[in-house]
Motif scaffolding. Structure first.
Motif, mmCIF file in Angstrom:
data_model
loop_
_atom_site.group_PDB
_atom_site.id
_atom_site.type_symbol
_atom_site.label_atom_id
_atom_site.label_comp_id
_atom_site.label_asym_id
_atom_site.label_seq_id
_atom_site.Cartn_x
_atom_site.Cartn_y
_atom_site.Cartn_z
ATOM 1 N N GLY A 21 0.891 -1.315 0.010
ATOM 2 C CA GLY A 21 -0.003 -0.039 0.229
ATOM 3 C C GLY A 21 0.800 1.366 0.111
ATOM 4 N N ARG A 22 2.176 1.053 0.215
ATOM 5 C CA ARG A 22 2.994 2.270 -0.036
ATOM 6 C C ARG A 22 2.910 3.032 -1.195
ATOM 7 N NH1 ARG A 22 8.603 0.825 2.385
ATOM 8 N NH2 ARG A 22 7.999 -1.232 1.540
ATOM 9 N N THR A 23 3.366 4.259 -1.555
ATOM 10 C CA THR A 23 3.762 4.706 -2.789
ATOM 11 C C THR A 23 4.990 4.320 -3.248
ATOM 12 O OG1 THR A 23 4.790 6.693 -1.813
ATOM 13 C CG2 THR A 23 2.472 6.659 -2.340
ATOM 14 N N HIS A 24 5.037 4.250 -4.367
ATOM 15 C CA HIS A 24 6.403 3.822 -5.093
ATOM 16 C C HIS A 24 7.558 4.810 -4.815
ATOM 17 C CE1 HIS A 24 4.695 0.310 -7.194
ATOM 18 N NE2 HIS A 24 3.622 1.110 -7.735
ATOM 19 N N ILE A 25 7.200 6.259 -4.676
ATOM 20 C CA ILE A 25 8.150 7.197 -4.306
ATOM 21 C C ILE A 25 8.488 6.930 -2.838
ATOM 22 C CG2 ILE A 25 8.346 9.553 -3.815
ATOM 23 C CD1 ILE A 25 6.449 10.086 -5.863
ATOM 24 N N GLU A 26 7.635 6.392 -1.801
ATOM 25 C CA GLU A 26 8.197 5.981 -0.563
ATOM 26 C C GLU A 26 9.029 5.116 -0.577
ATOM 27 O OE1 GLU A 26 6.234 4.652 3.659
ATOM 28 O OE2 GLU A 26 4.819 5.150 2.132
ATOM 29 N N ILE A 27 8.683 3.878 -1.053
ATOM 30 C CA ILE A 27 9.415 2.735 -1.123
ATOM 31 C C ILE A 27 10.899 3.179 -1.715
ATOM 32 C CG2 ILE A 27 9.871 0.389 -2.330
ATOM 33 C CD1 ILE A 27 6.655 0.329 -2.416
ATOM 34 N N LYS A 28 11.143 3.517 -2.880
ATOM 35 C CA LYS A 28 12.320 4.231 -3.437
ATOM 36 C C LYS A 28 13.194 5.261 -2.228
ATOM 37 C CE LYS A 28 11.316 3.715 -8.282
ATOM 38 N NZ LYS A 28 11.207 4.574 -9.507
ATOM 39 N N GLU A 29 12.515 5.988 -1.610
ATOM 40 C CA GLU A 29 13.150 6.759 -0.708
ATOM 41 C C GLU A 29 13.528 5.942 0.407
ATOM 42 O OE1 GLU A 29 10.497 10.062 0.159
ATOM 43 O OE2 GLU A 29 11.080 11.084 -1.696
ATOM 44 N N THR A 30 12.763 4.970 0.907
ATOM 45 C CA THR A 30 13.258 4.214 1.953
ATOM 46 C C THR A 30 14.360 3.438 1.533
ATOM 47 O OG1 THR A 30 10.825 3.857 3.045
ATOM 48 C CG2 THR A 30 12.325 2.265 3.624
ATOM 49 N N GLN A 31 14.404 2.744 0.387
ATOM 50 C CA GLN A 31 15.410 1.961 0.126
ATOM 51 C C GLN A 31 16.772 2.652 -0.300
ATOM 52 O OE1 GLN A 31 13.767 0.723 -3.794
ATOM 53 N NE2 GLN A 31 13.026 -1.192 -2.932
ATOM 54 N N ALA A 32 16.486 4.138 -0.516
ATOM 55 C CA ALA A 32 17.912 5.013 -0.417
ATOM 56 C C ALA A 32 18.270 5.310 0.967
ATOM 57 C CB ALA A 32 17.530 6.283 -1.395
ATOM 58 N N LEU A 33 17.379 5.487 1.716
ATOM 59 C CA LEU A 33 17.978 5.744 3.260
ATOM 60 C C LEU A 33 18.572 4.594 3.646
ATOM 61 C CD1 LEU A 33 17.678 7.414 5.645
ATOM 62 C CD2 LEU A 33 15.430 6.603 6.025
ATOM 63 N N VAL A 34 18.076 3.228 3.406
ATOM 64 C CA VAL A 34 18.592 2.061 3.894
ATOM 65 C C VAL A 34 20.201 2.024 3.453
ATOM 66 C CG1 VAL A 34 18.676 -0.384 4.017
ATOM 67 C CG2 VAL A 34 16.450 0.974 4.482
ATOM 68 N N ALA A 35 20.329 2.155 2.122
ATOM 69 C CA ALA A 35 21.255 2.170 1.398
ATOM 70 C C ALA A 35 22.473 3.065 1.944
ATOM 71 C CB ALA A 35 21.201 2.357 -0.256
ATOM 72 N N LYS A 36 21.850 4.269 2.295
ATOM 73 C CA LYS A 36 22.962 5.252 3.043
ATOM 74 C C LYS A 36 23.271 4.650 4.490
ATOM 75 C CE LYS A 36 21.493 9.465 0.955
ATOM 76 N NZ LYS A 36 20.756 10.822 0.983
ATOM 77 N N LEU A 37 22.659 4.215 5.069
ATOM 78 C CA LEU A 37 22.801 3.602 6.399
ATOM 79 C C LEU A 37 23.743 2.424 6.242
ATOM 80 C CD1 LEU A 37 19.493 3.707 8.357
ATOM 81 C CD2 LEU A 37 21.634 4.692 8.940
#
Length: 71
Positions: A21-37
């Motif tokens: 149910g998440r937007t594709h933008i939210e999913i991409k931003e979350t993936q980018a945040l995890v990648a930075k961590l």
């Protein structure tokens, strides 16, 4: 809004994933945040990565709550 984790039933059509149910933008931003961590953990090679993540999580929640209280 309540966070909805991935259900491994991902869809890419429309504005939102039909699985979580998440937007594709939210999913991409979350993936980018995890990648930075992950990159930060790899760069500094912490022996206690769990502690770093726990403290980072606690600080993020504290700051977010303060911002939300000011609204």
């Amino acid at each position: 809004m309540k966070f909805s984790p991935c259900t491994s039933q991902c869809t890419s059509d429309g504005a939102s994933c039909q699985g979580c149910g998440r937007t594709h933008i939210e999913i991409k931003e979350t993936q980018a945040l995890v990648a930075k961590l992950v990159a930060h953990l790899v760069d500094y090679n912490y022996d206690d990565a769990e502690r770093f993540l726990a403290l980072t999580s606690a600080k993020a929640l504290k700051r977010a709550n303060a911002i939300l209280e000011d609204k």
